[in-house]
Design a protein around this motif. Sequence first.
Motif, PDB file in Angstrom:
ATOM      1  N   LEU A 176      -7.111  14.067  -1.241  1.00 37.22           N
ATOM      2  CA  LEU A 176      -6.315  13.368  -2.252  1.00 37.22           C
ATOM      3  C   LEU A 176      -6.114  14.236  -3.486  1.00 37.22           C
ATOM      4  O   LEU A 176      -5.002  14.340  -4.019  1.00 37.22           O
ATOM      5  CB  LEU A 176      -7.012  12.055  -2.631  1.00 37.22           C
ATOM      6  N   THR A 177      -7.192  14.866  -3.951  1.00 37.44           N
ATOM      7  CA  THR A 177      -7.088  15.745  -5.113  1.00 37.44           C
ATOM      8  C   THR A 177      -6.168  16.920  -4.825  1.00 37.44           C
ATOM      9  O   THR A 177      -5.356  17.318  -5.674  1.00 37.44           O
ATOM     10  CB  THR A 177      -8.478  16.262  -5.514  1.00 37.44           C
TER      11      THR A 177
ATOM     12  N   ASP B 148       3.135  11.424 -14.221  1.00 40.81           N
ATOM     13  CA  ASP B 148       2.433  10.140 -14.256  1.00 40.81           C
ATOM     14  C   ASP B 148       2.637   9.362 -12.956  1.00 40.81           C
ATOM     15  O   ASP B 148       1.742   8.619 -12.531  1.00 40.81           O
ATOM     16  CB  ASP B 148       2.908   9.311 -15.452  1.00 40.81           C
ATOM     17  N   THR B 149       3.791   9.546 -12.334  1.00 46.51           N
ATOM     18  CA  THR B 149       4.004   8.909 -11.030  1.00 46.51           C
ATOM     19  C   THR B 149       3.081   9.507  -9.987  1.00 46.51           C
ATOM     20  O   THR B 149       2.511   8.789  -9.151  1.00 46.51           O
ATOM     21  CB  THR B 149       5.469   9.071 -10.596  1.00 46.51           C
ATOM     22  N   VAL B 150       2.908  10.831 -10.029  1.00 48.95           N
ATOM     23  CA  VAL B 150       1.940  11.481  -9.131  1.00 48.95           C
ATOM     24  C   VAL B 150       0.548  10.912  -9.372  1.00 48.95           C
ATOM     25  O   VAL B 150      -0.189  10.585  -8.420  1.00 48.95           O
ATOM     26  CB  VAL B 150       1.951  13.010  -9.343  1.00 48.95           C
TER      27      VAL B 150
ATOM     28  N   LYS C 265       0.821  -1.196   0.000  1.00 41.70           N
ATOM     29  CA  LYS C 265       0.000   0.000   0.000  1.00 41.70           C
ATOM     30  C   LYS C 265       0.860   1.253   0.000  1.00 41.70           C
ATOM     31  O   LYS C 265       1.999   1.240   0.467  1.00 41.70           O
ATOM     32  CB  LYS C 265      -0.940   0.012   1.210  1.00 41.70           C
ATOM     33  N   VAL C 266       0.278   2.315  -0.517  1.00 39.92           N
ATOM     34  CA  VAL C 266       0.951   3.606  -0.525  1.00 39.92           C
ATOM     35  C   VAL C 266       1.088   4.090   0.917  1.00 39.92           C
ATOM     36  O   VAL C 266       0.145   4.022   1.703  1.00 39.92           O
ATOM     37  CB  VAL C 266       0.156   4.633  -1.357  1.00 39.92           C
ATOM     38  N   SER C 267       2.264   4.565   1.260  1.00 39.57           N
ATOM     39  CA  SER C 267       2.500   5.030   2.617  1.00 39.57           C
ATOM     40  C   SER C 267       1.969   6.446   2.798  1.00 39.57           C
ATOM     41  O   SER C 267       1.637   7.131   1.828  1.00 39.57           O
ATOM     42  CB  SER C 267       3.995   4.991   2.931  1.00 39.57           C
ATOM     43  N   ALA C 268       1.896   6.869   4.045  1.00 45.02           N
ATOM     44  CA  ALA C 268       1.464   8.237   4.338  1.00 45.02           C
ATOM     45  C   ALA C 268       2.473   9.226   3.775  1.00 45.02           C
ATOM     46  O   ALA C 268       3.663   8.909   3.613  1.00 45.02           O
ATOM     47  CB  ALA C 268       1.311   8.419   5.845  1.00 45.02           C
ATOM     48  N   ASP C 269       1.976  10.434   3.448  1.00 47.14           N
ATOM     49  CA  ASP C 269       2.841  11.482   2.886  1.00 47.14           C
ATOM     50  C   ASP C 269       3.583  10.963   1.649  1.00 47.14           C
ATOM     51  O   ASP C 269       4.809  11.066   1.538  1.00 47.14           O
ATOM     52  CB  ASP C 269       3.843  11.984   3.928  1.00 47.14           C
ATOM     53  N   TRP C 270       2.813  10.432   0.693  1.00 48.47           N
ATOM     54  CA  TRP C 270       3.427   9.801  -0.475  1.00 48.47           C
ATOM     55  C   TRP C 270       4.296  10.770  -1.265  1.00 48.47           C
ATOM     56  O   TRP C 270       5.238  10.351  -1.954  1.00 48.47           O
ATOM     57  CB  TRP C 270       2.324   9.237  -1.373  1.00 48.47           C
ATOM     58  N   TRP C 271       3.992  12.068  -1.189  1.00 50.01           N
ATOM     59  CA  TRP C 271       4.759  13.050  -1.961  1.00 50.01           C
ATOM     60  C   TRP C 271       6.209  13.140  -1.480  1.00 50.01           C
ATOM     61  O   TRP C 271       7.063  13.642  -2.205  1.00 50.01           O
ATOM     62  CB  TRP C 271       4.081  14.415  -1.847  1.00 50.01           C
TER      63      TRP C 271
ATOM     64  N   GLY D 103      -3.619   7.252  -2.571  1.00 53.46           N
ATOM     65  CA  GLY D 103      -2.747   8.177  -1.856  1.00 53.46           C
ATOM     66  C   GLY D 103      -2.792   8.062  -0.343  1.00 53.46           C
ATOM     67  O   GLY D 103      -2.460   9.014   0.360  1.00 53.46           O
ATOM     68  N   ASN D 104      -3.200   6.916   0.182  1.00 51.54           N
ATOM     69  CA  ASN D 104      -3.282   6.716   1.633  1.00 51.54           C
ATOM     70  C   ASN D 104      -4.103   7.826   2.297  1.00 51.54           C
ATOM     71  O   ASN D 104      -3.772   8.319   3.374  1.00 51.54           O
ATOM     72  CB  ASN D 104      -1.883   6.668   2.255  1.00 51.54           C
ATOM     73  N   SER D 105      -5.197   8.221   1.629  1.00 56.98           N
ATOM     74  CA  SER D 105      -6.022   9.323   2.136  1.00 56.98           C
ATOM     75  C   SER D 105      -7.158   8.858   3.029  1.00 56.98           C
ATOM     76  O   SER D 105      -7.772   9.682   3.708  1.00 56.98           O
ATOM     77  CB  SER D 105      -6.599  10.110   0.952  1.00 56.98           C
ATOM     78  N   VAL D 106      -7.461   7.578   3.034  1.00 53.45           N
ATOM     79  CA  VAL D 106      -8.557   7.069   3.850  1.00 53.45           C
ATOM     80  C   VAL D 106      -8.184   7.190   5.324  1.00 53.45           C
ATOM     81  O   VAL D 106      -7.140   6.715   5.752  1.00 53.45           O
ATOM     82  CB  VAL D 106      -8.880   5.610   3.488  1.00 53.45           C
TER      83      VAL D 106
END
Length: 496
Positions: free
Chosen positions: A186-187, A465-467, A71-77, A475-478
């Motif tokens: 997420l947006t 595209d990676t974003v 899964k995508v981790s928190a603070d993916w950016w 984006g681990n937003s849930v």
Amino acid sequence: MNIHARVINRHQLPTKVGALSALVLLSACTVGPDFQTPPASPSQHYDQQAEQRLGQSGNTASEQHIDPGKKVSADWWSAFRSHKLDQVVRCAIDGNLELVAADATIRQAASSVTATEGALYPQVDFAAQAGRQRIHNTKEPSVTNFYAIGPRVGFDLDAFGGNKRQVEQQQAFTDLQKHRFEAAYLTLTGNVASQALLIASANAQMHAVEKLLANDAKNLELVRMAHLNGSTTQIDVSLAETQLTQDRTLLPPLAQQRDSARHALSILTGKGPADWIAPDFDLAEFALPSNVPVSLPSEMAHDRPDVLQAEAELHMASAAIGVATANLYPHVELSAFLAQSASGNGGAALWGFAAGLAGPIFDGGTLKAQRQAAVDGYKATLASYQQTVINSFGQVADTLQAINHDAEQNLAQEDALRAAETSLRLNQQAYAQGENSILQVLEAERAYEQALLGQIRVKTAQYLDTVQLYVALGGNSVGVFEQRVASREEPKRSYQ
């Protein structure tokens, strides 16, 4: 005036009311379907070809690989390793007005749940009346004062669970608002990262164009000197001037892209473009994530806010069936009152208890039609939910293929840049030795310019595209709303 009153036994009435309420509640049932989350998708892949190519660690054509099942981790950016980006994202999360509005909407919906739950409990109010009356049906008509004061209690037994289904429906609506907050979050984070990358890309392209303009100016100077010496013609001078003027047209669109992205970042942080200026991002300060986690399709329903929104809407539609079904059956209501009443010189304590039953007999088919409409609405919402899940799979598949093709294009673009650089160097050497014309040099410069700008654009596409892949995976937003609430409560706990 004759008043028939009975003095109340204060210990008997609550016992009788409680016994009758318990008897009815024990026989009560909640009609309508109990909501169940739709089963997870049996799909195990988004796009097998893209997953296979991006999953190969020995694939030299790609700088990126995926880790299926993670899964995508928190603070993916933070995977882009830009301190400036981290700061701007945090600033946007704290100041974005859409998140503020979504936050208030959630609290509004939660208050509505509490208000709806009130129907599950007895309703107690207080009534008082006072006046002056004239009595005629006595031997001697008289005028007296009267008053009545005391509490009243009403209780809908909700024998078939209509009120419970309304509470369930409102709770599902609150969940819907939470997932809308997560979708806005997420947006927002995706837009901030994209706009920052667009600023960095515009700056890199402008820097490349400025170098080309410097070379154009240098070539023009050399051609003019050669023309004075008689070794070139006026046509060569005109060609060099044309090259310079054409290349100058490349700067304004890039400057507009940069400024528009800056303004967009200001708005995303909840400020006007004149009140907050975004930092200048450099493409070199970003790092392309080499390994990107990709959750399984079966877990997608738990990772994307839009899928969870669709699930909450489905839950609301399910509860609506229960409400419509309960309306087909009788409603049982209990009421009681206690009053201290007096008229003239006499007074008494009065009490009353009543049970009411009301149910439909003939309504022209309205209630059955309303229930059928609720059932059909559920079926439509279920289809929309399933379509949302399929669309989410398609978005991930498209983005995986985009990253795959970006890698191929990047490899080809690097070869094109090396070839253009070699061609430019050889043409410049040949021109210095008098073996070719300035036109050939200008054409080689144009090819190098296109290859250099093309490489920057391809690199930008890889980042963007990676974003989009992080966003498509949720984006681990849930759960970010609960984290936001906890962060607000933490200072209070520390203070206490």
